[in-house]
Design an enzyme around this catalytic site. Structure first.
Site, mmCIF file in Angstrom:
data_model
loop_
_atom_site.group_PDB
_atom_site.id
_atom_site.type_symbol
_atom_site.label_atom_id
_atom_site.label_comp_id
_atom_site.label_asym_id
_atom_site.label_seq_id
_atom_site.Cartn_x
_atom_site.Cartn_y
_atom_site.Cartn_z
ATOM 1 N N HIS A 155 44.762 14.328 -54.690
ATOM 2 C CA HIS A 155 43.938 13.163 -54.319
ATOM 3 C C HIS A 155 42.784 13.485 -53.379
ATOM 4 C CE1 HIS A 155 46.240 13.156 -50.558
ATOM 5 N NE2 HIS A 155 45.264 12.410 -50.068
HETATM 6 C C1 UD1 Z 1 43.695 8.517 -47.046
HETATM 7 C C2 UD1 Z 1 43.545 9.453 -45.848
HETATM 8 C C3 UD1 Z 1 44.257 10.767 -46.130
HETATM 9 C C4 UD1 Z 1 45.675 10.588 -46.628
HETATM 10 C C5 UD1 Z 1 45.666 9.614 -47.807
HETATM 11 C C6 UD1 Z 1 47.060 9.342 -48.317
HETATM 12 C C7 UD1 Z 1 41.408 9.156 -44.620
HETATM 13 C C8 UD1 Z 1 40.090 9.763 -44.347
HETATM 14 N N1 UD1 Z 1 42.141 9.762 -45.569
HETATM 15 O O1 UD1 Z 1 42.967 9.114 -48.118
HETATM 16 O O2 UD1 Z 1 44.309 11.508 -44.920
HETATM 17 O O3 UD1 Z 1 46.175 11.837 -47.075
HETATM 18 O O4 UD1 Z 1 45.049 8.390 -47.386
HETATM 19 O O5 UD1 Z 1 47.029 8.610 -49.509
HETATM 20 O O6 UD1 Z 1 41.779 8.190 -43.987
HETATM 21 N N2 UD1 Z 1 42.517 2.967 -53.130
HETATM 22 C C9 UD1 Z 1 43.091 2.008 -53.954
HETATM 23 N N3 UD1 Z 1 44.199 1.354 -53.501
HETATM 24 C C10 UD1 Z 1 44.737 1.595 -52.286
HETATM 25 C C11 UD1 Z 1 44.132 2.560 -51.461
HETATM 26 C C12 UD1 Z 1 43.017 3.238 -51.889
HETATM 27 O O7 UD1 Z 1 42.642 1.765 -55.052
HETATM 28 O O8 UD1 Z 1 45.757 0.964 -51.928
HETATM 29 C C13 UD1 Z 1 41.332 3.712 -53.587
HETATM 30 C C14 UD1 Z 1 40.093 3.315 -52.821
HETATM 31 O O9 UD1 Z 1 39.374 2.381 -53.489
HETATM 32 C C15 UD1 Z 1 39.313 4.619 -52.691
HETATM 33 C C16 UD1 Z 1 40.361 5.688 -52.837
HETATM 34 O O10 UD1 Z 1 41.538 5.077 -53.325
HETATM 35 O O11 UD1 Z 1 38.394 4.782 -53.725
HETATM 36 C C17 UD1 Z 1 40.598 6.421 -51.564
HETATM 37 O O12 UD1 Z 1 41.143 5.602 -50.536
HETATM 38 P P1 UD1 Z 1 40.860 5.917 -48.978
HETATM 39 O O13 UD1 Z 1 41.660 5.029 -48.127
HETATM 40 O O14 UD1 Z 1 39.413 5.966 -48.754
HETATM 41 O O15 UD1 Z 1 41.344 7.401 -48.748
HETATM 42 P P2 UD1 Z 1 42.526 8.261 -49.383
HETATM 43 O O16 UD1 Z 1 41.927 9.211 -50.350
HETATM 44 O O17 UD1 Z 1 43.678 7.434 -49.844
#
Ligand code: UD1
Length: 350
Positions: free
Chosen positions: A202
């Protein structure tokens, strides 16, 4: 005493579980959820399965560019802290939610404790690395999981505020492993014992570049056993954007698993292929070989003890690494013995 925990992303819910349990009856514990992770499978199931009380506040911040996401949390948390005025704000790990909470509390002169302090990848491309360093330097109490983390904090002049407490993920993993053993769950998708791999990918460095993600997926697809690919929303979104089919060759993509199902799937697998921080360590604690698709790791003990191999630049090495000979057994416990949450509570209350 009143302690306010701030969480927002999946790994933080896992770390919150043993803390919430250890604080019960000892302090007034308030929980604020930033809403960084909001899908049911990324958030709600963790609260249910791990018996965590429902959050007292949910900021529903959602996704967005880093600055906007962090800034929105900062403003929301300031209002929550102003209302609650806790004795401690407790922040977890290294996400944007961690940094926002640490800054908001520090500016309001509310003492901040950082759980999982002192981890370093020394890779400035990772948003988590900025979050860790900045949070450690803003915090008043640094709760370190390992000796290596303590050493990093000492090198940065922070030894006076640091305490070695062990790793709360060991606490929750051991409890979950024992509960699974008592229940005798069956394996997902009719997979056989040690007859499959578990994978999660991810991180932006692996998902956002089309060529790199294509190479990783091809390597997983060519593995000698089925690959249970637990697809994080970012992976699904980026694969679709780059027009990469995740259902090829050995790969069986499924939705992210709840924590007990994840632990069961890893425990019975032949190996783990991941870029997650937590999963590398969970694999080690369950004594399952891990291959990490990153140039470095914060959990260096897993590599030193032979249970984790890093593959990053030359992705053709992924297959050989995953199918390598199993490592020598070890009785080492670099992540503690499963009693870290009690040590955290002791450090906060004394
Ligand atoms: C975040 C953390 C990372 C951790 C990871 C665990 C930061 C910088 N990164 O990364 O340290 O390892 O969480 O999962 O805080 N999204 C959804 N549904 C959700 C959550 C996210 O669709 O419930 C999508 C968002 O739209 C986005 C992507 O997933 O496009 C990434 O989500 P984001 O919270 O920005 O960071 P993670 O990659 O999950």
């Amino acid at each position: 005493m009143q302690i306010l925990s701030v969480v927002g992303a999946r790994p933080q819910f896992v770390k919150l579980a043993p803390i919430a349990s250890a604080l019960r009856g000892k302090a007034d514990h308030v929980i604020a959820h930033t809403g960084q992770h909001y899908d049911e499978l990324m958030s709600d199931v963790f609260f249910q399965d791990l018996g965590i009380p429902a959050p007292d506040y949910n900021l529903a911040v959602g996704s967005g560019p880093h600055g906007q996401q962090t800034g929105t949390m900062l403003a929301g948390l300031e209002r929550v802290f102003d209302q609650v005025r806790p004795d401690w704000v407790l922040v977890y790990g290294d996400t944007n939610s961690t940094l926002a909470a640490a800054i908001a509390a520090a500016k309001m002169h509310i003492p901040v404790a950082h759980l999982e302090a002192g981890l370093r990848s020394f890779n400035r491309r990772m948003p988590e690395e900025h979050n860790r360093v900045l949070t450690d330097h803003a915090a008043d109490l640094l709760l370190a999981p390992t000796e290596v983390a303590m050493k990093h904090l000492t090198n940065e002049g922070l030894a006076g505020r640091s305490v070695l407490v062990g790793d709360v993920m060991t606490d929750v993993l051991y409890l979950t492993r024992d509960a699974i053993a008592a229940k005798q769950q069956s394996l997902p998708l009719g997979l056989s014992l040690r007859g499959y791999y578990v994978s999660t990918i991810h991180r932006p460095d692996n998902t956002d570049d089309a060529n790199r993600l294509t190479c990783i997926v091809e390597q997983l697809a060519a593995l000698d056993k089925p690959v249970l690919l637990l697809a994080h929303p970012r992976l699904r979104a980026m694969a679709s954007q780059h027009e990469i089919n995740l259902s090829q060759g050995s790969i069986k993509p499924i939705d992210p698993l709840a924590y007990p199902e994840l632990i069961s799937a890893v425990q019975h697998s032949a190996g783990v292929v991941t870029d997650s921080g937590g999963l590398q360590k969970e694999a080690f604690l369950l004594r399952v070989p891990c291959t990490t698709v990153r140039p470095e790791t914060e959990w260096v003990e897993t590599v030193e003890l032979g249970w984790n191999v890093l593959v990053s630049e030359d992705l053709t090495q992924l297959g050989p690494a995953v199918t390598r000979r199993p490592p020598d057994p070890t009785a080492a416990t670099p992540y503690g013995s499963g009693e870290a949450a009690a040590a955290v509570v002791h450090a906060l209350l004394t």
